[in-house]
Design a protein around this motif. Structure first.
Motif, PDB file in Angstrom:
ATOM      1  N   ILE A   2     148.715  72.952  80.761  1.00  0.00           N
ATOM      2  CA  ILE A   2     148.503  73.437  79.395  1.00  0.00           C
ATOM      3  C   ILE A   2     147.724  72.400  78.590  1.00  0.00           C
ATOM      4  CG2 ILE A   2     149.678  74.000  77.233  1.00  0.00           C
ATOM      5  CD1 ILE A   2     151.820  75.382  78.897  1.00  0.00           C
ATOM      6  N   THR A   3     148.071  71.126  78.762  1.00  0.00           N
ATOM      7  CA  THR A   3     147.359  70.066  78.059  1.00  0.00           C
ATOM      8  C   THR A   3     145.894  70.046  78.467  1.00  0.00           C
ATOM      9  OG1 THR A   3     149.388  68.760  77.988  1.00  0.00           O
ATOM     10  CG2 THR A   3     147.336  67.599  77.574  1.00  0.00           C
ATOM     11  N   SER A   4     145.624  70.153  79.757  1.00  0.00           N
ATOM     12  CA  SER A   4     144.242  70.174  80.238  1.00  0.00           C
ATOM     13  C   SER A   4     143.493  71.393  79.712  1.00  0.00           C
ATOM     14  CB  SER A   4     144.201  70.175  81.759  1.00  0.00           C
ATOM     15  OG  SER A   4     144.712  68.989  82.263  1.00  0.00           O
ATOM     16  N   PHE A   5     144.180  72.516  79.652  1.00  0.00           N
ATOM     17  CA  PHE A   5     143.533  73.727  79.148  1.00  0.00           C
ATOM     18  C   PHE A   5     143.095  73.548  77.702  1.00  0.00           C
ATOM     19  CE2 PHE A   5     143.646  77.687  76.788  1.00  0.00           C
ATOM     20  CZ  PHE A   5     142.704  78.423  77.483  1.00  0.00           C
ATOM     21  N   PHE A   6     143.995  73.048  76.853  1.00  0.00           N
ATOM     22  CA  PHE A   6     143.641  72.898  75.448  1.00  0.00           C
ATOM     23  C   PHE A   6     142.617  71.785  75.237  1.00  0.00           C
ATOM     24  CE2 PHE A   6     147.759  75.119  74.516  1.00  0.00           C
ATOM     25  CZ  PHE A   6     147.161  76.238  73.985  1.00  0.00           C
ATOM     26  N   GLU A   7     142.584  70.804  76.123  1.00  0.00           N
ATOM     27  CA  GLU A   7     141.597  69.734  76.003  1.00  0.00           C
ATOM     28  C   GLU A   7     140.195  70.244  76.323  1.00  0.00           C
ATOM     29  OE1 GLU A   7     140.628  65.275  77.701  1.00  0.00           O
ATOM     30  OE2 GLU A   7     142.490  66.270  78.291  1.00  0.00           O
ATOM     31  N   HIS A   8     140.062  71.022  77.406  1.00  0.00           N
ATOM     32  CA  HIS A   8     138.755  71.486  77.844  1.00  0.00           C
ATOM     33  C   HIS A   8     138.441  72.919  77.421  1.00  0.00           C
ATOM     34  CE1 HIS A   8     138.414  67.886  80.225  1.00  0.00           C
ATOM     35  NE2 HIS A   8     139.607  68.121  80.730  1.00  0.00           N
ATOM     36  N   LYS A  50     148.839  63.665  71.817  1.00  0.00           N
ATOM     37  CA  LYS A  50     148.760  63.994  70.392  1.00  0.00           C
ATOM     38  C   LYS A  50     147.370  64.473  69.991  1.00  0.00           C
ATOM     39  CE  LYS A  50     152.400  61.050  68.611  1.00  0.00           C
ATOM     40  NZ  LYS A  50     152.745  59.952  67.701  1.00  0.00           N
ATOM     41  N   ASP A  51     146.330  63.874  70.576  1.00  0.00           N
ATOM     42  CA  ASP A  51     144.971  64.296  70.244  1.00  0.00           C
ATOM     43  C   ASP A  51     144.747  65.764  70.600  1.00  0.00           C
ATOM     44  OD1 ASP A  51     144.315  61.791  69.330  1.00  0.00           O
ATOM     45  OD2 ASP A  51     143.472  61.132  71.254  1.00  0.00           O
ATOM     46  N   VAL A  52     145.278  66.173  71.733  1.00  0.00           N
ATOM     47  CA  VAL A  52     145.116  67.557  72.169  1.00  0.00           C
ATOM     48  C   VAL A  52     145.918  68.491  71.257  1.00  0.00           C
ATOM     49  CG1 VAL A  52     145.489  69.160  74.071  1.00  0.00           C
ATOM     50  CG2 VAL A  52     144.663  66.860  74.537  1.00  0.00           C
ATOM     51  N   ALA A  53     147.106  68.070  70.853  1.00  0.00           N
ATOM     52  CA  ALA A  53     147.921  68.896  69.949  1.00  0.00           C
ATOM     53  C   ALA A  53     147.219  69.078  68.602  1.00  0.00           C
ATOM     54  CB  ALA A  53     149.293  68.267  69.755  1.00  0.00           C
ATOM     55  N   LEU A  56     144.391  71.486  68.965  1.00  0.00           N
ATOM     56  CA  LEU A  56     144.898  72.860  68.922  1.00  0.00           C
ATOM     57  C   LEU A  56     145.155  73.296  67.487  1.00  0.00           C
ATOM     58  CD1 LEU A  56     146.088  75.479  70.089  1.00  0.00           C
ATOM     59  CD2 LEU A  56     148.209  74.226  70.493  1.00  0.00           C
ATOM     60  N   LEU A  57     145.837  72.451  66.716  1.00  0.00           N
ATOM     61  CA  LEU A  57     146.178  72.815  65.343  1.00  0.00           C
ATOM     62  C   LEU A  57     144.962  72.885  64.424  1.00  0.00           C
ATOM     63  CD1 LEU A  57     149.430  70.796  64.626  1.00  0.00           C
ATOM     64  CD2 LEU A  57     149.178  73.258  64.606  1.00  0.00           C
ATOM     65  N   ASP A  58     144.049  71.918  64.559  1.00  0.00           N
ATOM     66  CA  ASP A  58     142.951  71.805  63.598  1.00  0.00           C
ATOM     67  C   ASP A  58     141.722  72.637  63.943  1.00  0.00           C
ATOM     68  OD1 ASP A  58     144.507  70.019  62.194  1.00  0.00           O
ATOM     69  OD2 ASP A  58     143.616  68.252  63.145  1.00  0.00           O
ATOM     70  N   GLU A  59     141.480  72.880  65.243  1.00  0.00           N
ATOM     71  CA  GLU A  59     140.235  73.539  65.599  1.00  0.00           C
ATOM     72  C   GLU A  59     140.414  74.860  66.344  1.00  0.00           C
ATOM     73  OE1 GLU A  59     137.602  70.773  67.458  1.00  0.00           O
ATOM     74  OE2 GLU A  59     138.174  69.202  66.056  1.00  0.00           O
ATOM     75  N   ILE A  60     141.312  74.899  67.301  1.00  0.00           N
ATOM     76  CA  ILE A  60     141.454  76.123  68.097  1.00  0.00           C
ATOM     77  C   ILE A  60     142.160  77.223  67.303  1.00  0.00           C
ATOM     78  CG2 ILE A  60     142.471  77.127  70.166  1.00  0.00           C
ATOM     79  CD1 ILE A  60     142.057  74.411  71.536  1.00  0.00           C
ATOM     80  N   ALA A  61     143.310  76.923  66.726  1.00  0.00           N
ATOM     81  CA  ALA A  61     144.091  77.936  66.013  1.00  0.00           C
ATOM     82  C   ALA A  61     143.333  78.553  64.830  1.00  0.00           C
ATOM     83  CB  ALA A  61     145.425  77.355  65.571  1.00  0.00           C
TER      84      ALA A  61
END
Length: 131
Positions: A2-8, A50-53, A56-61
């Motif tokens: 999941i972390t890798s998915f949200f990173e890339h 934390k960077d990936v989280a 997710l919060l700032d750009e993906i969502a």
């Protein structure tokens, strides 16, 4: 994963793993649409970076704030050579710049620029004139 998915914002895996991962990812994006500290803490239980989280919060969502669901897609690609497992790409529907792309651009911005050939020639002439 999941972390890798949200990173890339994209990951290649077996079809079965992608089908298992998809509902978890979609629930996390739905939660992240409401941005507060409790959601961040809940996301950090699964996402260990934390960077990936924050990505997710700032750009993906925010990209999916008006979309009612269906944030990801599974695209079947090939069969793996070793064991014949069916492979698939799990990706976000509206793909943007991934976190790794942003890191690469930040690193490129930090590196000093190389001198062009004209600047090198002029600096050589200045050194020769001084001596």
């Amino acid at each position: 994963m999941i972390t890798s998915f949200f990173e890339h914002e994209k990951i290649e895996t077996t079809t079965m793993k992608a089908k298992e991962l998809k509902p978890m990812i979609e629930k996390m994006i739905t939660k992240a649409r409401v941005k507060n500290i409790n959601i961040l803490r809940d996301l950090l239980k699964t996402i260990r970076d934390k960077d990936v989280a924050f990505h997710l919060l700032d750009e993906i969502a925010p990209r999916f704030s008006t979309r009612p669901g269906g944030y990801t897609r599974i695209v079947k690609t090939r069969r793996r050579i070793g064991d014949g497992a069916e492979m698939a790409i799990l990706e976000l529907v509206e793909s943007g710049r991934s976190l790794s792309d942003k890191r690469k651009s930040e690193l490129a911005a930090q590196k000093p620029k190389k001198k062009s050939s004209e600047e090198t020639k002029s600096s050589d002439k200045e050194v020769a004139a001084k001596s």
